[in-house]
Design an enzyme around this catalytic site. Sequence first.
Site, PDB file in Angstrom:
ATOM      1  N   LYS A   1       0.803  -1.224   0.000  1.00  0.00           N
ATOM      2  CA  LYS A   1       0.000   0.000   0.000  1.00  0.00           C
ATOM      3  C   LYS A   1       0.839   1.280   0.000  1.00  0.00           C
ATOM      4  O   LYS A   1       0.414   2.304  -0.510  1.00  0.00           O
ATOM      5  CB  LYS A   1      -0.970  -0.004   1.176  1.00  0.00           C
TER       6      LYS A   1
ATOM      7  N   SER B   1       1.462  -9.920  -0.811  1.00  0.00           N
ATOM      8  CA  SER B   1       1.130  -8.500  -0.699  1.00  0.00           C
ATOM      9  C   SER B   1       1.552  -7.875   0.618  1.00  0.00           C
ATOM     10  O   SER B   1       1.800  -6.670   0.690  1.00  0.00           O
ATOM     11  CB  SER B   1      -0.367  -8.297  -0.915  1.00  0.00           C
TER      12      SER B   1
ATOM     13  N   GLU C   1      -9.684   6.836   3.635  1.00  0.00           N
ATOM     14  CA  GLU C   1     -10.561   5.890   4.335  1.00  0.00           C
ATOM     15  C   GLU C   1      -9.727   4.666   4.663  1.00  0.00           C
ATOM     16  O   GLU C   1      -8.739   4.386   4.000  1.00  0.00           O
ATOM     17  CB  GLU C   1     -11.737   5.484   3.445  1.00  0.00           C
TER      18      GLU C   1
HETATM   19  C1  LIG Z   1      -5.143  -3.962   1.727  1.00  0.00           C
HETATM   20  C2  LIG Z   1      -4.449  -5.227   1.473  1.00  0.00           C
HETATM   21  C3  LIG Z   1      -4.854  -6.108   0.437  1.00  0.00           C
HETATM   22  C4  LIG Z   1      -6.052  -5.860  -0.424  1.00  0.00           C
HETATM   23  O1  LIG Z   1      -6.003  -4.712  -1.190  1.00  0.00           O
HETATM   24  P1  LIG Z   1      -5.791  -4.716  -2.759  1.00  0.00           P
HETATM   25  O2  LIG Z   1      -6.082  -3.330  -3.173  1.00  0.00           O
HETATM   26  O3  LIG Z   1      -6.744  -5.708  -3.358  1.00  0.00           O
HETATM   27  O4  LIG Z   1      -4.392  -5.107  -3.020  1.00  0.00           O
HETATM   28  C5  LIG Z   1      -4.112  -7.249   0.232  1.00  0.00           C
HETATM   29  N1  LIG Z   1      -3.046  -7.557   0.997  1.00  0.00           N
HETATM   30  C6  LIG Z   1      -2.637  -6.748   1.999  1.00  0.00           C
HETATM   31  C7  LIG Z   1      -1.439  -7.146   2.806  1.00  0.00           C
HETATM   32  C8  LIG Z   1      -3.324  -5.561   2.271  1.00  0.00           C
HETATM   33  O5  LIG Z   1      -2.910  -4.780   3.276  1.00  0.00           O
END
Ligand SMILES: *Cc1c(COP(=O)(O)O)cnc(C)c1O
Length: 410
Positions: free
Chosen positions: A106, A395, A128
């Site tokens: 992010k 992610s 948000e």
């Molecule tokens: C917020 C988040 C997601 C989901 O958000 P996307 O916009 O779909 O990538 C996935 N993995 C993690 C670790 C997150 O913090």
Amino acid sequence: MENKDSFRDETNTNSPLGVGGVSPFGYYGEFGGAYIPEILHGTVEKLKEAYFAIKTDESFKAEYYELLKHYVGRPSPLYFAKRLSAEYGTNIYLKREDLNHTGAHKINNALGQILLAKRMGKTRIIAETGAGQHGVATATACALMGLECIVFMGKTDVERQFLNVQKMRMLGATVEPVISGNMTLKDATNEAIRYWCSNPDSFYIIGSTVGPHPYPDMVAFFQSVISEEIKWQLQEQVGRDYPDYLIACVGGGSNAMGTYYHYLDDDRVKIISAEAGGLGVETGETAATISIGTTGIIHGAKTLLMQDEDGQIIEPYSISAGLDYPGIGPAHAHFASIGRTKVYPVNDDEALEAAFELTRLEGIIPAIESAHALAILKKNKGNFKQDEVVVLTVSGRGDKDMDTYVKYFK
Ligand SMILES: *Cc1c(COP(=O)(O)O)cnc(C)c1O
């Protein structure tokens, strides 16, 4: 036959498929657009102008990449997971977004947008957040730039996500608890939009590939550094710059769009997305928007969403707060509908199992969101060939999910 050029966004010259297939008005096929109150029209137009200008601006890119390198710690490694590969009889490479500063992908987007906000002369940032991950990334970027930061967060989430709330406060942000609706992410987003309408001078940093055009495209653009790196990292490590499979989890869709961005028009690459099945798509306790959603408008975009016959949003459920959203980025609705991506719902128990498996095989504790992508491996066991290359995006890291994980220790 659709002429590919008709999808090309003329303002974008540095992306292979014209910003991953978006039209000049922000449509991906039938999905996308900007369904916003009249009062925000001028604000969004100015944002669009500023965004299109920086996309081809070398000085912006230099400033952004400098931060990505020295502040975030990019490039994130592309790690060959040897023991995991042996388990699934193929070659699995993990794109390690979990190693970024603040622990997830992010921050890539938050920094991109805050640099844009600065160029536009904005001094107040709003955002948000659901679980607080995007709130923390935004508060981090604001601290770095010395800008005011207000984060809208459902009161239920404020209570559930104590640590992230305290982090945001320590970083100097104001956390506004929202008490409408179920007091979760959807309500926080509504409140942020409401605030934006009465304070159009503030810059709204949206955390995923959702919202009105140009947000889905802009967030994808800022996350596209993920696939930009995958290209040269694969070239270096396997001698070709494309994988056979790309796998990512989809909440709103930003880490996935970043992972797919430079491969969307490459037919050699099969793309698989994991969405949150919750307790199972048939149980109603789910956040599997692509599996059970229908077309509607949510938070400024036409997309698939979970709604009842009266168009009322159905409250989503997932063990993973980051995937717990009743909509989906319009690009994902489109690419799934035309068959470019294959989407599997992954249930809570499957994600947990995958998280434990990665931890024990590779010594990496993934975020529970990322574990949904990992669970795709088991669902496709036997389909991956010995000589194929699978790239899977992790992610985020699992520190924030330890309370959840410890409940399931065997
Ligand atoms: C917020 C988040 C997601 C989901 O958000 P996307 O916009 O779909 O990538 C996935 N993995 C993690 C670790 C997150 O913090």
